[in-house]
Write a protein that holds these residues in place. Structure first.
Motif, short mmCIF file in Angstrom:
data_model
loop_
_atom_site.label_atom_id
_atom_site.label_comp_id
_atom_site.label_asym_id
_atom_site.label_seq_id
_atom_site.Cartn_x
_atom_site.Cartn_y
_atom_site.Cartn_z
N VAL A 4 -0.78 -20.89 46.84
CA VAL A 4 -1.29 -21.39 48.12
C VAL A 4 -0.14 -21.74 49.07
CG1 VAL A 4 -2.66 -23.22 49.22
CG2 VAL A 4 -3.47 -22.16 47.11
N THR A 5 0.93 -22.28 48.53
CA THR A 5 2.10 -22.62 49.36
C THR A 5 2.71 -21.36 49.96
OG1 THR A 5 2.55 -24.53 47.96
CG2 THR A 5 4.35 -23.77 49.37
N ARG A 6 2.81 -20.29 49.15
CA ARG A 6 3.35 -19.02 49.67
C ARG A 6 2.46 -18.49 50.79
NH1 ARG A 6 5.36 -18.46 44.68
NH2 ARG A 6 7.51 -17.82 44.55
N ILE A 7 1.15 -18.52 50.57
CA ILE A 7 0.23 -18.02 51.59
C ILE A 7 0.32 -18.89 52.84
CG2 ILE A 7 -2.21 -17.62 52.15
CD1 ILE A 7 -2.62 -16.97 49.14
N VAL A 54 2.70 -8.00 52.03
CA VAL A 54 3.53 -8.34 50.88
C VAL A 54 2.84 -7.85 49.62
CG1 VAL A 54 4.53 -10.36 52.03
CG2 VAL A 54 2.50 -10.65 50.59
N THR A 55 3.51 -7.98 48.49
CA THR A 55 2.92 -7.57 47.23
C THR A 55 2.20 -8.75 46.58
OG1 THR A 55 4.91 -8.14 45.98
CG2 THR A 55 4.76 -5.88 46.83
N ASP A 78 10.96 -8.81 49.20
CA ASP A 78 9.64 -8.22 49.33
C ASP A 78 9.58 -7.21 50.47
OD1 ASP A 78 7.01 -8.50 47.96
OD2 ASP A 78 6.35 -8.76 50.03
N LYS A 79 10.22 -7.55 51.59
CA LYS A 79 10.27 -6.64 52.73
C LYS A 79 10.97 -5.34 52.36
CE LYS A 79 11.69 -8.80 56.32
NZ LYS A 79 12.42 -9.34 57.48
N MET A 80 12.09 -5.46 51.62
CA MET A 80 12.84 -4.28 51.21
C MET A 80 12.00 -3.41 50.28
SD MET A 80 16.17 -3.81 48.80
CE MET A 80 15.19 -4.28 47.41
N LEU A 81 11.34 -4.02 49.31
CA LEU A 81 10.54 -3.24 48.37
C LEU A 81 9.36 -2.56 49.06
CD1 LEU A 81 10.53 -5.59 45.26
CD2 LEU A 81 11.90 -3.52 45.63
N ASN A 82 8.74 -3.23 50.00
CA ASN A 82 7.60 -2.63 50.71
C ASN A 82 8.03 -1.51 51.64
OD1 ASN A 82 5.36 -3.93 49.65
ND2 ASN A 82 5.76 -5.75 50.89
N SER A 83 9.26 -1.56 52.14
CA SER A 83 9.72 -0.50 53.04
C SER A 83 10.02 0.79 52.28
CB SER A 83 10.95 -0.95 53.82
OG SER A 83 12.07 -1.05 52.96
#
Length: 120
Positions: A4-7, A54-55, A78-83
């Motif tokens: 929940v904190t991440r979201i 994000v994942t 996460d940004k790098m992996l999603n790109s």
């Protein structure tokens, strides 16, 4: 850091409320806040991850980050992996398993480089 904190951090970055996220992804009102007490359904977690780009691993905090990593580091990883999601070799798209192997290597390299940059 909890799910929940991440979201919440992602929502603050995007300047939206939990209610707006829930409406946008089609889950019931108040659902996200309950995820501190009850595990979310995987399809609902995926919807929220997709909404923020994000994942689900990122949301769940299961990216094997080093102890010294901060939230900015996690967002960057996460940004790098999603790109790099649409990976191919020799004109053929990689299987999900092959993509995961590439992401694992990229993650290791990311943490090596990030640590070196922090030590400078």
């Amino acid at each position: 850091m909890t799910l929940v904190t991440r979201i919440k951090q992602l929502a603050e970055e995007k300047k939206v409320t939990f209610a707006e996220v829930e409406r946008a992804v089609g889950i019931s009102n108040g659902q996200i806040r309950r995820w501190d007490r009850v595990s979310p359904k995987s399809e609902n977690l995926k919807k929220v991850a997709d909404y923020f780009g994000v994942t689900t691993d990122f949301l769940l905090g299961s990216n094997q980050a080093p102890k010294w990593a901060n939230t900015d580091d996690l967002f960057e990883l996460d940004k790098m992996l999603n790109s790099n999601v649409n990976m191919a070799y020799g004109g053929e798209t990689l299987t999900e398993q092959e993509k995961q192997r590439v992401k694992d290597v990229l993650t290791g390299l990311f943490w090596e480089f990030r640590k070196r940059d922090k030590e400078k």
